[in-house]
Design an enzyme around this catalytic site. Structure first.
Site, PDB file in Angstrom:
ATOM      1  N   LYS A 105       0.865  -1.190   0.000  1.00 49.35           N
ATOM      2  CA  LYS A 105       0.000   0.000   0.000  1.00 49.35           C
ATOM      3  C   LYS A 105       0.892   1.228   0.000  1.00 49.35           C
ATOM      4  O   LYS A 105       1.650   1.458   0.950  1.00 49.35           O
ATOM      5  CB  LYS A 105      -0.916  -0.004   1.224  1.00 49.35           C
ATOM      6  N   HIS A 118      -1.889   3.035  16.011  1.00 52.35           N
ATOM      7  CA  HIS A 118      -1.080   4.103  15.407  1.00 52.35           C
ATOM      8  C   HIS A 118      -1.941   5.007  14.539  1.00 52.35           C
ATOM      9  O   HIS A 118      -3.081   4.669  14.200  1.00 52.35           O
ATOM     10  CB  HIS A 118       0.089   3.507  14.606  1.00 52.35           C
ATOM     11  N   ASP A 152      -3.346  -2.556  12.589  1.00 50.46           N
ATOM     12  CA  ASP A 152      -3.364  -3.211  11.278  1.00 50.46           C
ATOM     13  C   ASP A 152      -3.941  -4.621  11.424  1.00 50.46           C
ATOM     14  O   ASP A 152      -3.676  -5.320  12.381  1.00 50.46           O
ATOM     15  CB  ASP A 152      -1.949  -3.282  10.692  1.00 50.46           C
ATOM     16  N   HIS A 195      -5.684   3.341  14.426  1.00 52.55           N
ATOM     17  CA  HIS A 195      -6.127   1.990  14.062  1.00 52.55           C
ATOM     18  C   HIS A 195      -5.024   1.004  14.379  1.00 52.55           C
ATOM     19  O   HIS A 195      -3.870   1.399  14.568  1.00 52.55           O
ATOM     20  CB  HIS A 195      -6.450   1.911  12.557  1.00 52.55           C
TER      21      HIS A 195
HETATM   22  C1  OGA Z   1      -1.182   2.117   7.235  1.00 47.67           C
HETATM   23  C2  OGA Z   1      -0.547   3.112   8.131  1.00 47.67           C
HETATM   24  C3  OGA Z   1       0.993   4.912   8.487  1.00 47.67           C
HETATM   25  C4  OGA Z   1       1.995   5.710   7.745  1.00 47.67           C
HETATM   26  O1  OGA Z   1      -1.042   2.258   5.996  1.00 47.67           O
HETATM   27  O2  OGA Z   1      -1.802   1.167   7.755  1.00 47.67           O
HETATM   28  O3  OGA Z   1      -0.769   3.031   9.299  1.00 47.67           O
HETATM   29  O4  OGA Z   1       3.021   6.039   8.361  1.00 47.67           O
HETATM   30  N1  OGA Z   1       0.270   4.041   7.612  1.00 47.67           N
HETATM   31  O5  OGA Z   1       1.791   6.040   6.580  1.00 47.67           O
HETATM   32 NI    NI Z   2      -1.522   1.061   9.818  1.00 47.68          NI
END
Ligand code: OGA
Ligand code: NI
Length: 331
Positions: free
Chosen positions: A198, A273, A219, A217
């Site tokens: 992602k 986080h 993960d 959230h």
């Molecule tokens: C995620 C996330 C945090 C970031 O994609 O699940 O928590 O630092 N990203 O981009």
């Molecule tokens: Ni995340």
């Protein structure tokens, strides 16, 4: 369906944050500041094996999060990964829209912006690109960015490195639970384990103190291994405080996800986080989610459960776990 992209909005000369991005007061970064003087664990993999195992176990128990250095992933590969991702997001809007995802029809891979189901829900200040990266037989290269042309080659190389590094991490986490090194990997599906990529893109935000890049959230993955660009923004929760994670060039940001919290029967924590956004600069991050195949059954490992340690979580397929989490149903 026509979707307003955050990137298009941000670079369209916006002065004020639109209403749907303004967080309720208690969620705003200005009202929930990170504590000073606390920093996340940083673990060098070049230390003796028993030291690494001990540090990893401690970090997973107390934080569910740590940075890894001396992991053997080349800085130039990280740089190329970031370049091809930046180039993709730099393409004209129409070209990116050709990759638009559509969760309503089960098309999860592709270019996306998080949308709300009801109009009171707030939107996150982020666009992203999501695609499967491993195992090879399940990967559909047609949904990957075709432009820049180097995207595929670079990302395939990154996937190979991530398989090696996440194997190693799963082994360290297993040993940290007092188990044989192979237990976590085999319980997650062995060679059927999937890697999802992602790319998170957080454009400059006119009023960053009122918005969030991603909401608090945990993960859903087993593990998440993330590399950010140099713009800070990630915060992890520790003892009910937010702790800002400083940028450390070429370090890997490792998050324990829900599946490993469940398998460890709560010994390891899935870290809460969130990410903040920036007024002038674009923040990007590349998150690799290590996930079991949909049909894998995940529960507390039998080795960790007995009369004194009853299971704290139910056992269910990953597909069911995801369904429940997406729909905010109790697990
Ligand atoms: C995620 C996330 C945090 C970031 O994609 O699940 O928590 O630092 N990203 O981009
Ligand atoms: Ni995340």
């Amino acid at each position: 369906m026509e979707v307003e992209r955050v990137q298009a909005l941000a670079f369209g000369g916006l002065k004020e944050l639109p209403e749907q991005f303004i967080r309720p007061a208690h969620e705003r970064p200005e009202n929930s500041k990170a504590v000073e003087g606390v920093s996340v664990p940083v673990i060098s993999l070049s230390q003796p094996h028993d030291v690494v195992v001990k540090e990893v176990a401690m970090a997973c128990q107390e934080w569910g999060f740590f940075l890894v250095t001396d992991h053997g992933l080349s800085p130039s590969l990280i740089q190329r990964l970031q370049e091809v991702g930046q180039e993709f997001f730099g393409l004209p809007q129409e070209e990116k829209e050709a990759y638009a995802n559509d969760a309503a029809t089960g098309k999860f891979q592709g270019y996306g912006t998080k949308m709300t189901k009801n109009k009171d829900e707030k939107i996150e200040w982020i666009d992203y690109f999501f695609h499967l990266m491993a195992p090879p037989p399940k990967v559909n290269y047609a949904v990957w960015p075709q432009n820049p042309p180097a995207y595929r080659e670079v990302t395939e190389e990154y996937a190979k490195e991530m398989l090696r590094i996440t194997d190693n991490l799963l082994q360290l986490l297993s040993e940290g639970l007092g188990l044989e090194g192979k237990v976590l990997k085999s319980s997650l599906g062995g060679e059927a384990i999937e890697l999802e990529m992602k790319i998170n893109m957080y454009p400059p935000c006119p009023q960053p103190e009122l918005a969030l890049g991603v909401e608090p959230h945990t993960d859903m993955s087993a593990l998440t291994v993330l590399v950010p660009n140099h713009v800070p923004g990630l915060q992890v929760s520790k003892d009910a405080n937010w702790v800002a994670v400083d940028y450390l060039p070429n370090a890997l940001f490792v998050h324990v996800g829900d599946q490993i919290e469940v398998m460890s029967n709560g010994k390891y924590k899935s870290v809460l986080h969130r990410s903040l956004v920036n007024k002038e600069r674009t923040r990007m991050s590349w998150a690799v989610f290590v996930v079991p195949p949909q049909e894998a059954t995940i529960g507390p490992l039998p080795e960790l459960v007995d009369d004194q340690n009853p299971p704290k979580y139910s056992t269910k397929t990953y597909a069911e776990y995801r369904y429940r989490k997406f729909n905010k149903l109790p697990q």
